[in-house]
Write a protein that holds these residues in place. Structure first.
Motif, short mmCIF file in Angstrom:
data_model
loop_
_atom_site.label_atom_id
_atom_site.label_comp_id
_atom_site.label_asym_id
_atom_site.label_seq_id
_atom_site.Cartn_x
_atom_site.Cartn_y
_atom_site.Cartn_z
N ILE A 83 0.87 -1.63 -0.31
CA ILE A 83 0.03 0.34 0.13
C ILE A 83 0.99 1.43 0.10
N LEU A 84 0.89 2.41 -1.20
CA LEU A 84 1.21 3.75 -1.14
C LEU A 84 0.83 4.15 -0.06
N LEU A 85 1.14 5.54 0.92
CA LEU A 85 0.53 6.32 1.49
C LEU A 85 1.59 7.41 1.33
N SER A 86 1.01 9.09 0.95
CA SER A 86 1.96 10.03 0.93
C SER A 86 1.41 10.71 1.60
N ARG A 87 1.99 11.88 1.41
CA ARG A 87 1.64 13.74 2.29
C ARG A 87 1.41 14.26 0.90
N ASN A 88 1.35 13.91 0.32
CA ASN A 88 1.29 15.03 -1.66
C ASN A 88 -0.42 14.81 -1.33
N SER A 114 -3.19 14.89 1.72
CA SER A 114 -2.67 16.55 1.30
C SER A 114 -2.06 16.94 2.83
N GLY A 115 -0.75 16.88 2.37
CA GLY A 115 0.16 17.28 4.03
C GLY A 115 -0.35 16.90 5.34
N ALA A 116 -1.56 15.68 5.50
CA ALA A 116 -2.11 15.12 6.68
C ALA A 116 -1.46 13.60 6.73
N PRO A 117 -1.37 13.82 8.64
CA PRO A 117 -0.58 12.21 8.72
C PRO A 117 -0.97 11.09 8.03
N THR A 118 0.12 10.33 8.15
CA THR A 118 -0.67 9.30 7.21
C THR A 118 -0.38 7.84 7.89
N ALA A 119 0.26 7.98 9.25
CA ALA A 119 0.01 6.84 10.20
C ALA A 119 -1.55 6.39 10.45
N PRO A 120 -2.55 7.23 10.00
CA PRO A 120 -3.71 6.56 11.00
C PRO A 120 -4.29 5.44 9.55
N TYR A 121 -3.71 5.53 8.45
CA TYR A 121 -4.71 5.07 7.41
C TYR A 121 -3.75 3.48 7.48
N VAL A 122 -2.42 3.16 7.91
CA VAL A 122 -2.04 2.09 8.54
C VAL A 122 -3.23 0.97 8.84
N ARG A 123 -3.52 1.06 9.51
CA ARG A 123 -5.04 0.25 10.01
C ARG A 123 -5.79 -0.10 9.73
N SER A 124 -6.52 0.57 9.38
CA SER A 124 -7.31 0.94 8.22
C SER A 124 -7.15 -0.65 6.89
N PHE A 125 -6.09 -0.04 6.23
CA PHE A 125 -5.41 -1.34 5.55
C PHE A 125 -5.08 -2.13 5.66
N GLY A 126 -4.84 -2.71 6.95
CA GLY A 126 -4.82 -3.81 7.37
C GLY A 126 -3.58 -4.24 7.26
N ALA A 127 -2.58 -3.11 7.72
CA ALA A 127 -1.00 -3.34 7.62
C ALA A 127 -0.43 -4.52 8.85
N GLN A 128 0.70 -4.92 8.92
CA GLN A 128 1.30 -5.92 9.73
C GLN A 128 2.61 -5.35 9.71
N LEU A 129 2.99 -4.46 8.37
CA LEU A 129 4.46 -3.15 8.48
C LEU A 129 4.28 -2.24 7.96
N PHE A 130 4.45 -0.85 8.34
CA PHE A 130 4.84 0.50 7.68
C PHE A 130 5.73 0.84 8.14
N LEU A 131 6.53 1.21 6.67
CA LEU A 131 7.87 1.96 6.41
C LEU A 131 7.73 3.30 5.72
N SER A 132 8.62 4.52 6.87
CA SER A 132 8.16 5.54 6.32
C SER A 132 9.73 6.17 7.05
N ALA A 133 9.60 7.60 5.87
CA ALA A 133 10.99 8.25 6.10
C ALA A 133 10.82 9.11 7.34
N ASN A 134 9.42 9.01 7.78
CA ASN A 134 8.94 10.36 8.81
C ASN A 134 8.98 9.82 9.91
#
Length: 306
Positions: A83-88, A114-134
């Protein structure tokens, strides 16, 4: 911190789901620096003018490509989803999706905030791993009970393999940090006494226990002798503290292909020999050594990060 999310929290139909930000997947250093220096309008113009120019691969790009190669040909069900997450915004993010298409990456789901935090969507997508530069996003995901790591500027391993190779630190990553607290607060001798006395007591699970279990389940879909996945534990522990680790993994029913008990040696050269596509560790000292040799994710969890 919360425990790892349960299967009920992750409606993923048995798939391994990895959420990754655009700055971890692609090299967005130039455009991010422009955003920091000149603002949103300059960033938007830069991206739209170059939306047909593919972005260069980022630190985690080889990892993602190998993960997606684990999937059987369609229409068979996917084993892995990225899953791709972006603040763009969706508008400025068009260059990212064009780059995904250019490289032939099978990534269909995304969130542009659009600038809002992306982390809240990690659980919504059911991801077991989240990788970020932030780092802040990573901390938020860990607080929500999801395995997460900050992808650091790193060197690609000189020894490449067609296998997906993932390496983990033990305490405060796969396991809880209770033993590490003893070491930090009472010293190494007390740590060894503690581990010998409690050798038959399984360690608690750390933030990456759920991801390790999902990866192990994925490994079981392939014959052991020809598996496209290889895992390693790379820990500063040494004898006699090794026994508790081995018995804990046995208790969990989880297989790790290699276990390196380094007794405090720098981990970087060993990770390069293993050919890790990524290594996860909670210690800033260890990740500084590791990232000179392989792609590295810092896990800001446990007593070392308080």
């Amino acid at each position: 911190m919360n425990s790892s999310p349960t299967e009920a929290d992750n409606p993923n139909d048995g798939r391994l789901i990895v959420a990754i930000t655009s700055r971890a997947l692609f090299d967005l250093a130039e455009s991010h620096a422009l955003f920091e220096e000149a603002g949103l309008d300059a960033f938007r113009e830069h991206q739209t003018q170059r939306e047909d120019e593919p972005l260069a691969p980022g630190i985690a790009f080889p990892l993602v490509r190998k993960l997606l190669r684990l999937n059987p040909p369609k229409p068979a069900p996917a084993r892995v989803e990225v899953i791709l997450l972006s603040r763009n915004s969706a508008d400025t993010g068009l260059r990212i999706f064009n780059s995904i298409e250019h490289y032939g990456l099978d990534i269909a789901r995304a969130a542009f905030t659009s600038g809002a935090p992306t982390a809240p969507y990690v659980r919504s997508f059911g991801a077991q791993l989240f990788l970020s530069a932030n780092p802040d996003s990573v901390t938020g995901a860990l607080d929500a009970g999801i395995a997460a790591a900050t992808i650091l500027p790193s060197k690609a391993p000189s020894l490449s393999s067609d296998q997906l190779r993932i390496a983990f630190d033990g305490d405060a990553v796969i396991f809880g940090d209770e033993s590490e607290r003893v070491s930090q607060e009472q010293g190494i001798d007390a740590f060894h006494r503690n581990e010998v006395e409690r050798a038959d007591q399984p360690l608690s699970g750390g933030p990456f226990r759920g991801f390790l279990a999902a990866l192990h389940k994925l490994q079981e879909a392939f014959p052991a002798e020809t598996s496209p996945i290889r895992t390693a534990l790379v820990t500063a522990r040494s004898a006699p503290a090794h026994k508790r680790v081995i018995l804990t993994l046995r208790h969990w029913g989880v297989r790790l292909d290699e276990a390196l008990f380094l007794g405090g040696r720098d981990k970087g050269p060993f990770l390069e020999t293993f050919g890790a596509d990524i290594f996860f560790d909670d210690s800033t000292h260890n990740v500084e050594s590791a990232r000179r040799h392989v792609a590295t994710g810092h896990v800001p969890h446990g007593v070392r990060n308080r």
